[in-house]
Motif scaffolding. Structure first.
Motif, PDB file in Angstrom:
ATOM      1  N   GLN A 384       0.923  -1.195   0.103  1.00  0.00           N
ATOM      2  CA  GLN A 384      -0.053   0.147   0.176  1.00  0.00           C
ATOM      3  C   GLN A 384       0.965   1.221  -0.117  1.00  0.00           C
ATOM      4  OE1 GLN A 384      -1.955  -1.120   3.788  1.00  0.00           O
ATOM      5  NE2 GLN A 384      -4.038  -0.274   2.691  1.00  0.00           N
ATOM      6  N   TRP A 385       1.833   1.158   0.840  1.00  0.00           N
ATOM      7  CA  TRP A 385       2.740   2.260   0.846  1.00  0.00           C
ATOM      8  C   TRP A 385       3.514   2.796  -0.491  1.00  0.00           C
ATOM      9  CZ3 TRP A 385       8.038   3.369   0.031  1.00  0.00           C
ATOM     10  CH2 TRP A 385       8.190   4.515   0.483  1.00  0.00           C
ATOM     11  N   LEU A 386       3.837   1.717  -1.209  1.00  0.00           N
ATOM     12  CA  LEU A 386       4.418   1.687  -2.715  1.00  0.00           C
ATOM     13  C   LEU A 386       3.566   2.366  -3.476  1.00  0.00           C
ATOM     14  CD1 LEU A 386       6.449  -1.360  -2.874  1.00  0.00           C
ATOM     15  CD2 LEU A 386       7.431   0.733  -3.077  1.00  0.00           C
ATOM     16  N   GLU A 387       2.267   1.927  -3.506  1.00  0.00           N
ATOM     17  CA  GLU A 387       1.292   2.413  -4.260  1.00  0.00           C
ATOM     18  C   GLU A 387       0.575   3.821  -3.797  1.00  0.00           C
ATOM     19  OE1 GLU A 387      -0.301   0.201  -6.288  1.00  0.00           O
ATOM     20  OE2 GLU A 387      -2.182   1.237  -6.920  1.00  0.00           O
ATOM     21  N   GLN A 388       0.532   4.087  -2.656  1.00  0.00           N
ATOM     22  CA  GLN A 388       0.070   5.552  -2.349  1.00  0.00           C
ATOM     23  C   GLN A 388       1.053   6.523  -2.026  1.00  0.00           C
ATOM     24  OE1 GLN A 388      -2.303   5.789   1.266  1.00  0.00           O
ATOM     25  NE2 GLN A 388      -3.376   3.763   0.709  1.00  0.00           N
ATOM     26  N   ALA A 389       2.079   6.329  -1.314  1.00  0.00           N
ATOM     27  CA  ALA A 389       3.096   7.134  -0.830  1.00  0.00           C
ATOM     28  C   ALA A 389       4.100   7.375  -2.098  1.00  0.00           C
ATOM     29  CB  ALA A 389       3.580   6.940   0.275  1.00  0.00           C
ATOM     30  N   PHE A 390       4.451   6.259  -2.288  1.00  0.00           N
ATOM     31  CA  PHE A 390       5.871   6.070  -3.108  1.00  0.00           C
ATOM     32  C   PHE A 390       5.426   6.558  -4.662  1.00  0.00           C
ATOM     33  CE2 PHE A 390       9.117   4.346  -5.645  1.00  0.00           C
ATOM     34  CZ  PHE A 390      10.352   4.880  -5.227  1.00  0.00           C
ATOM     35  N   ARG A 391       4.380   5.789  -4.958  1.00  0.00           N
ATOM     36  CA  ARG A 391       3.987   6.151  -6.502  1.00  0.00           C
ATOM     37  C   ARG A 391       3.021   7.258  -6.635  1.00  0.00           C
ATOM     38  NH1 ARG A 391       3.112   0.983 -10.372  1.00  0.00           N
ATOM     39  NH2 ARG A 391       1.651   0.546  -8.980  1.00  0.00           N
ATOM     40  N   GLY A 392       2.115   7.287  -5.905  1.00  0.00           N
ATOM     41  CA  GLY A 392       1.017   8.112  -5.856  1.00  0.00           C
ATOM     42  C   GLY A 392       1.501   9.423  -5.435  1.00  0.00           C
ATOM     43  N   LYS A 393       2.633   9.612  -4.520  1.00  0.00           N
ATOM     44  CA  LYS A 393       2.743  10.716  -4.001  1.00  0.00           C
ATOM     45  C   LYS A 393       1.784  11.321  -3.201  1.00  0.00           C
ATOM     46  CE  LYS A 393       6.242  11.189  -7.482  1.00  0.00           C
ATOM     47  NZ  LYS A 393       6.035  10.594  -8.662  1.00  0.00           N
ATOM     48  N   ASP A 394       0.963  10.734  -2.540  1.00  0.00           N
ATOM     49  CA  ASP A 394      -0.217  11.105  -1.665  1.00  0.00           C
ATOM     50  C   ASP A 394       0.243  10.971  -0.451  1.00  0.00           C
ATOM     51  OD1 ASP A 394      -2.806  11.399  -0.535  1.00  0.00           O
ATOM     52  OD2 ASP A 394      -3.602   9.624  -1.170  1.00  0.00           O
ATOM     53  N   PHE A 395       0.928  11.628   0.029  1.00  0.00           N
ATOM     54  CA  PHE A 395       1.111  11.797   1.456  1.00  0.00           C
ATOM     55  C   PHE A 395       1.926  13.138   1.955  1.00  0.00           C
ATOM     56  CE2 PHE A 395       6.079  11.927   1.671  1.00  0.00           C
ATOM     57  CZ  PHE A 395       6.469  11.691   0.335  1.00  0.00           C
ATOM     58  N   GLY A 396       1.733  13.701   3.390  1.00  0.00           N
ATOM     59  CA  GLY A 396       2.297  14.720   3.705  1.00  0.00           C
ATOM     60  C   GLY A 396       3.921  14.436   4.059  1.00  0.00           C
ATOM     61  N   LEU A 397       3.707  13.441   5.116  1.00  0.00           N
ATOM     62  CA  LEU A 397       5.016  12.888   5.504  1.00  0.00           C
ATOM     63  C   LEU A 397       5.045  11.539   5.745  1.00  0.00           C
ATOM     64  CD1 LEU A 397       4.919  15.326   8.939  1.00  0.00           C
ATOM     65  CD2 LEU A 397       6.474  15.639   7.098  1.00  0.00           C
ATOM     66  N   THR A 398       6.314  10.828   5.764  1.00  0.00           N
ATOM     67  CA  THR A 398       6.328   9.649   6.025  1.00  0.00           C
ATOM     68  C   THR A 398       7.659   8.973   6.469  1.00  0.00           C
ATOM     69  OG1 THR A 398       6.119   6.961   4.876  1.00  0.00           O
ATOM     70  CG2 THR A 398       7.015   8.797   3.596  1.00  0.00           C
ATOM     71  N   ILE A 399       7.752   7.989   7.217  1.00  0.00           N
ATOM     72  CA  ILE A 399       9.077   7.555   7.645  1.00  0.00           C
ATOM     73  C   ILE A 399       9.686   6.322   6.817  1.00  0.00           C
ATOM     74  CG2 ILE A 399      10.440   6.815   9.615  1.00  0.00           C
ATOM     75  CD1 ILE A 399       8.285   8.416  11.493  1.00  0.00           C
ATOM     76  N   VAL A 400      11.000   6.175   6.325  1.00  0.00           N
ATOM     77  CA  VAL A 400      11.449   5.433   5.344  1.00  0.00           C
ATOM     78  C   VAL A 400      12.710   5.493   5.828  1.00  0.00           C
ATOM     79  CG1 VAL A 400      11.823   4.152   3.316  1.00  0.00           C
ATOM     80  CG2 VAL A 400       9.703   5.640   3.934  1.00  0.00           C
ATOM     81  N   SER A 401      13.473   4.045   5.825  1.00  0.00           N
ATOM     82  CA  SER A 401      14.706   4.033   5.857  1.00  0.00           C
ATOM     83  C   SER A 401      15.386   3.543   4.488  1.00  0.00           C
ATOM     84  CB  SER A 401      15.261   2.870   6.733  1.00  0.00           C
ATOM     85  OG  SER A 401      16.628   2.955   7.113  1.00  0.00           O
ATOM     86  N   HIS A 402      16.260   4.512   3.991  1.00  0.00           N
ATOM     87  CA  HIS A 402      16.760   4.358   2.404  1.00  0.00           C
ATOM     88  C   HIS A 402      17.775   3.513   2.794  1.00  0.00           C
ATOM     89  CE1 HIS A 402      14.161   6.918  -0.125  1.00  0.00           C
ATOM     90  NE2 HIS A 402      14.036   7.076   1.215  1.00  0.00           N
ATOM     91  N   THR A 403      18.153   2.161   2.371  1.00  0.00           N
ATOM     92  CA  THR A 403      19.068   1.359   2.652  1.00  0.00           C
ATOM     93  C   THR A 403      20.118   1.078   1.713  1.00  0.00           C
ATOM     94  OG1 THR A 403      17.583  -0.571   2.131  1.00  0.00           O
ATOM     95  CG2 THR A 403      17.751  -0.024   4.443  1.00  0.00           C
ATOM     96  N   GLU A 404      19.781   1.548   0.431  1.00  0.00           N
ATOM     97  CA  GLU A 404      20.796   1.473  -0.682  1.00  0.00           C
ATOM     98  C   GLU A 404      22.021   2.423  -0.366  1.00  0.00           C
ATOM     99  OE1 GLU A 404      17.582   2.073  -1.363  1.00  0.00           O
ATOM    100  OE2 GLU A 404      17.050   0.194  -1.914  1.00  0.00           O
ATOM    101  N   PRO A 405      23.175   1.726  -0.428  1.00  0.00           N
ATOM    102  CA  PRO A 405      24.566   2.482  -0.285  1.00  0.00           C
ATOM    103  C   PRO A 405      24.703   3.460  -1.386  1.00  0.00           C
ATOM    104  CG  PRO A 405      24.966   0.230  -1.046  1.00  0.00           C
ATOM    105  CD  PRO A 405      23.592   0.383  -1.017  1.00  0.00           C
ATOM    106  N   MET A 406      25.047   4.582  -0.788  1.00  0.00           N
ATOM    107  CA  MET A 406      25.400   5.842  -1.544  1.00  0.00           C
ATOM    108  C   MET A 406      24.420   6.161  -2.342  1.00  0.00           C
ATOM    109  SD  MET A 406      28.372   7.125  -1.349  1.00  0.00           S
ATOM    110  CE  MET A 406      29.179   7.460  -2.677  1.00  0.00           C
ATOM    111  N   ASP A 407      23.353   6.469  -1.765  1.00  0.00           N
ATOM    112  CA  ASP A 407      22.023   6.970  -2.549  1.00  0.00           C
ATOM    113  C   ASP A 407      21.743   8.390  -2.615  1.00  0.00           C
ATOM    114  OD1 ASP A 407      21.408   6.858  -0.051  1.00  0.00           O
ATOM    115  OD2 ASP A 407      19.484   5.556  -0.165  1.00  0.00           O
ATOM    116  N   ILE A 408      22.403   9.207  -2.196  1.00  0.00           N
ATOM    117  CA  ILE A 408      22.230  10.665  -2.258  1.00  0.00           C
ATOM    118  C   ILE A 408      21.753  11.273  -3.564  1.00  0.00           C
ATOM    119  CG2 ILE A 408      24.564  11.685  -2.582  1.00  0.00           C
ATOM    120  CD1 ILE A 408      24.171  13.709  -0.486  1.00  0.00           C
ATOM    121  N   GLY A 409      22.136  10.320  -4.792  1.00  0.00           N
ATOM    122  CA  GLY A 409      21.645  10.784  -5.907  1.00  0.00           C
ATOM    123  C   GLY A 409      20.182  10.868  -6.137  1.00  0.00           C
ATOM    124  N   ILE A 410      19.352  10.150  -5.392  1.00  0.00           N
ATOM    125  CA  ILE A 410      18.105  10.072  -5.408  1.00  0.00           C
ATOM    126  C   ILE A 410      17.212  11.851  -5.248  1.00  0.00           C
ATOM    127  CG2 ILE A 410      17.714   7.688  -4.823  1.00  0.00           C
ATOM    128  CD1 ILE A 410      17.028   8.801  -1.944  1.00  0.00           C
TER     129      ILE A 410
END
Lengths: 495, 315
Positions: A384-410
């Motif tokens: 659901q999170w992927l659908e709503q928040a991540f793809r749909g960008k339907d959120f104000g705030l959310t909490i996620v840990s970005h676990t990919e190494p060296m990912d400041i490029g995002i």
């Protein structure tokens, strides 16, 4: 009297059942538990960290590889040369390397693997790692030449990812259920829902593994995880899910607790396009309303390192910018008033399942409430999170840990879910990709960290700690997690 | 009888058709996409599209529905999105854990409930009855996972008689498998046994007030003799109904117990598949459970008609 008899016979019946099927593990065997079961065993076509936990370095190897301290060292490539323009990498492969099915690993396999990962219909979850590859040419069976379309400072680092391992065309068809790699362990058996078994590869080209058999078990429930370790059913629990239990294991001489760093920047992701978060003043005010240490103590029981930007603190290029967002609720209130929200506002806080998000979310909501920001919390499953928040960008705030190494490029991708759009930053990342000089790269990375920190793109909370519990006699496990892996190739039992 | 059977059979087929449609629609409506779930937050949109094509998710829903139903008619549930193995095999593997566990738990629950229920009924109003009623009240109220955790604490962590969970597989020996299922079966059985014992007791007490019991007592049987010879048989009908219901509950409803003991059973498969949006697995397992319940009901309908001829004419 009859009651006592019944009780004794019940107890002896239990003891009898308990006595059945006892077996003592030899000290060349190890049972490693982890929370999630891999969906399948192909690290080159899914993002699931659980796949890499089982196969990285144990079954599959890449041209380069990560070590436990985060350094990148030669893997299947013995050595390499880089042309002066930084566009051509010539890899010299180890000779005599065989896949587990007996076929030879040579330059053709490298070409096959890299071409497959960057193909049009590729299902590689990190396809971006390969986007600068223009051509892969086989020079001779142990030499392969990779031509890039633009210099890529991170290229050797990228090749160390689990998504860049070398696979063979002969065994690719069944890779998901029967992985065939070049590593120090061969895959033997998978009882889905229960365990995966590996056996030492007797024909390994490098230093052979010390363990004979390794079993991965999957225990998702935190209470069950605690019980399995306490009952000594498992030898190692990698990624132990209940930090509140760690002190108990530390106090118990039967166990050792390994706490290290990961690549996981845990952030309060903020929708930069959604009012009022499109106002940097509001984001800055929010940053001052958050007490990181209270979140680390309350949600993670003290495990975690505060961060002030999207970068791993153990990286030499890290800059400590936590001072920019010092906890100061009075200042936060004042800034909110200046931004036009003297009475605060209401927004959504969407929380995915991990405990850092669910527990951390409650604490952050309370802290934001102190300065007048009210949050409507909703708990979401990952799908659901992927659908709503991540793809749909339907959120104000959310909490996620970005676990990919060296990912400041995002942060250079304005379409990424937090929608940060800064042309200067995008230009900086382009330049960074082209830079190969280490000193120059460090300088640029530090500038990048400052930009996003000063723009208060997201709330930077803490670096996720890696937490594992093992029996006291187990030696050679990784303490830190530079990538998702349970590398067993150097693990052994102390006499 | 033939007409009755045909009617029941028609209703079975209609139920299955409606069930398959409802299951498919309800589960497909759930937000979330298996391909984006698998590829995570660094994947490029084109990669997600490529995986959707590979999984066959880009074809219209009704085509997928027809494929699924068509496959099921031939005993083929399709291929799991995440595991990429045939769903039929996955369900088969898991049934080897869930089915024995359900049978084990049901056996234990029956073995506990019968003597306890009979004992309580024969001591109605006395201390023994009060103790049983109190204990079973507790057994009904306390959730089975709490029993499970307590059992692990005592027998696995402190006494070290059992593993805290896991399943070695039947190929490692029958008793090893049985041992691994013992604590979960006890945890599942205790609440069920409590319910069953209470049903047993009240059903027996109902019988004790019947005319034929008075006749039996008048013939000179003691209260206990009458209970064993006459009341028990008649009291079995509601008890058997409850046992039937409990079996389907145990087969499908041991999700939490399977989590606590990390057993590779059907419940855990469903739980995992839901979070991974492995929709075809969820749909197939639910369909299978619905199918078994409908078929059992069909058999029960026929059995009722066989024992009670009045039912045949009524329908």
């Amino acid at each position: 009297m009859s009651f006592i008899n019944a009780k004794t016979s019940f107890v002896s019946a239990m003891a009898l059942i308990a006595g059945m099927g006892m077996a003592q593990a030899a000290n060349t065997d190890i049972t490693v538990a982890m929370q999630l079961e891999p969906p399948h065993l192909d690290p080159t076509s899914a993002a699931a960290g659980a796949i890499d936990n089982v196969v990285y370095s144990n079954i599959f190897e890449g041209l380069t590889r990560f070590m436990g301290d985060g350094s990148v060292v030669p893997g299947l490539a013995e050595s390499w040369t880089v042309s002066d323009d930084g566009l051509t990498y010539t890899f010299k492969l180890h000779s005599g390397v065989k896949f587990h099915d007996g076929t030879t690993m040579d330059a053709e396999d490298v070409k096959f693997s890299l071409d497959r990962a960057r193909a049009e219909d590729s299902t590689n979850a990190q396809k971006g790692l390969f986007k600068n590859i223009a051509d892969v040419t086989v020079v001779d069976p142990t030499t392969v030449k990779v031509t890039l379309s633009a210099p890529t400072g991170n290229f050797l680092f990228n090749l160390a990812w689990g998504d860049a391992v070398i696979v063979a065309p002969e065994s690719i068809e069944n890779i998901k259920t029967h992985p065939v790699g070049t590593g120090a362990f061969t895959f033997t058996n998978w009882v889905q829902g229960d365990k995966i078994e590996l056996t030492r590869n007797a024909d390994y080209w490098g230093t052979p593994a010390k363990l004979e058999h390794a079993t991965f078990k999957f225990i998702s429930d935190p209470t069950a995880a605690f019980a399995a370790v306490m009952a000594e059913d498992v030898d190692v629990f990698s990624g132990f899910p209940a930090p509140e239990n760690l002190p108990q294991f530390e106090a118990d001489p039967r166990f050792q607790v390994l706490v290290g760093s990961t690549e996981g920047e845990t952030i309060l992701s903020t929708n930069n396009k959604m009012p009022p978060f499109d106002n940097v003043k509001v984001r800055e005010a929010m940053a001052h309303a958050i007490d990181r240490q209270a979140i680390i103590d309350g949600a993670m029981f003290g495990y975690g390192t505060p961060i002030g930007t999207h970068f791993a603190p153990h990286n030499p290029a890290y800059v400590d910018l936590t001072g920019l967002s010092k906890y100061d609720p009075a200042l936060a209130k004042k800034m909110l008033a200046e931004a036009g929200f003297p009475d605060g506002f209401t927004t959504t806080l969407k929380l995915p399942p991990p405990s850092y998000a669910r527990r951390g979310g409650e604490i952050i909501a309370a802290q934001l409430r102190e300065v007048g920001i009210k949050t409507e919390i909703s708990n979401l499953e990952w799908a659901q999170w992927l659908e709503q928040a991540f793809r749909g960008k339907d959120f104000g705030l959310t909490i996620v840990s970005h676990t990919e190494p060296m990912d400041i490029g995002i942060y250079a991708n304005p379409d990424y879910y937090f929608q940060y759009d800064n042309k200067d930053f995008q230009k900086l990342m382009e330049d960074l990709n082209l830079a190969t000089d280490p000193a120059k790269r460090t300088e640029m990375l530090q500038k990048a960290q400052r930009i996003i920190s000063e723009d208060y793109v997201n709330g930077y909370l803490f670096q996720l700690a890696s937490m594992s519990v093992a029996k006291a006699g187990v030696v050679g496990l990784w303490q830190n997690s530079p990538t998702q892996a349970v590398d067993l190739t150097a693990v052994y039992w102390k006499e | 009888m033939l007409r009755y059977t045909l009617k029941r059979l028609l209703s079975l087929v209609i139920s299955l058709c409606v069930a398959s449609l409802v299951i498919f629609m309800v589960i497909e409506v759930a937000p979330g996409d298996p391909a984006s779930f698998m590829l995570g937050i660094n994947a490029q949109p084109e990669t997600v599209a490529a995986l959707r094509t590979e999984l066959g998710l880009d074809v219209p829903k009704y085509v997928r529905f027809l494929d699924w139903v068509g496959g099921m008619l031939q005993g083929d549930f399709g291929t799991s999105y995440t595991y990429r193995t045939p769903v039929t095999k996955m369900i088969g593997d898991r049934l080897w854990v869930s089915l024995p566990l359900a049978i084990y738990a049901l056996t234990l629950s029956t073995l506990i409930a019968f003597p306890v229920g009979i004992y309580a009924a024969s001591r109605r109003g006395k201390l023994g009855d009060a103790v049983v009623m109190g204990a079973t009240q507790l057994g009904v109220a306390v959730p089975n996972f709490w029993f499970a955790m307590m059992a692990v604490l005592v027998f696995a962590i402190n006494l070290r008689w059992f593993s805290a969970g896991g399943f070695p597989g039947w190929d490692k020996g029958f008793f090893g498998g049985l041992k691994a299922l013992t604590l979960p079966a006890i945890a599942l059985a205790l609440p069920q046994a409590s319910i069953l014992a209470r049903v047993m007791r009240s059903s027996l007490l109902d019988m004790l007030g019947e005319d034929f019991m008075r006749t039996a007592r008048a013939k000179g049987l003691t209260r206990r003799q009458a209970l064993w010879r006459h009341a028990l048989r008649n009291a079995m009908i509601p008890v058997l109904t409850i046992i039937g219901l409990q079996f389907s509950f145990l087969l499908a409803g041991s999700i939490i117990i399977e989590q606590v003991f990390f057993l590779p059973g059907l419940g855990r498969l469903v739980f995992q598949s839901i979070s991974q949006r492995d929709l075809i697995v969820v749909e197939s397992v639910v369909m299978l459970l619905v199918f078994s319940v409908i078929v059992v009901n069909f058999a029960v309908d026929l059995a009722y008609a066989a024992v009670d001829p009045r039912l045949r004419s009524r329908t």
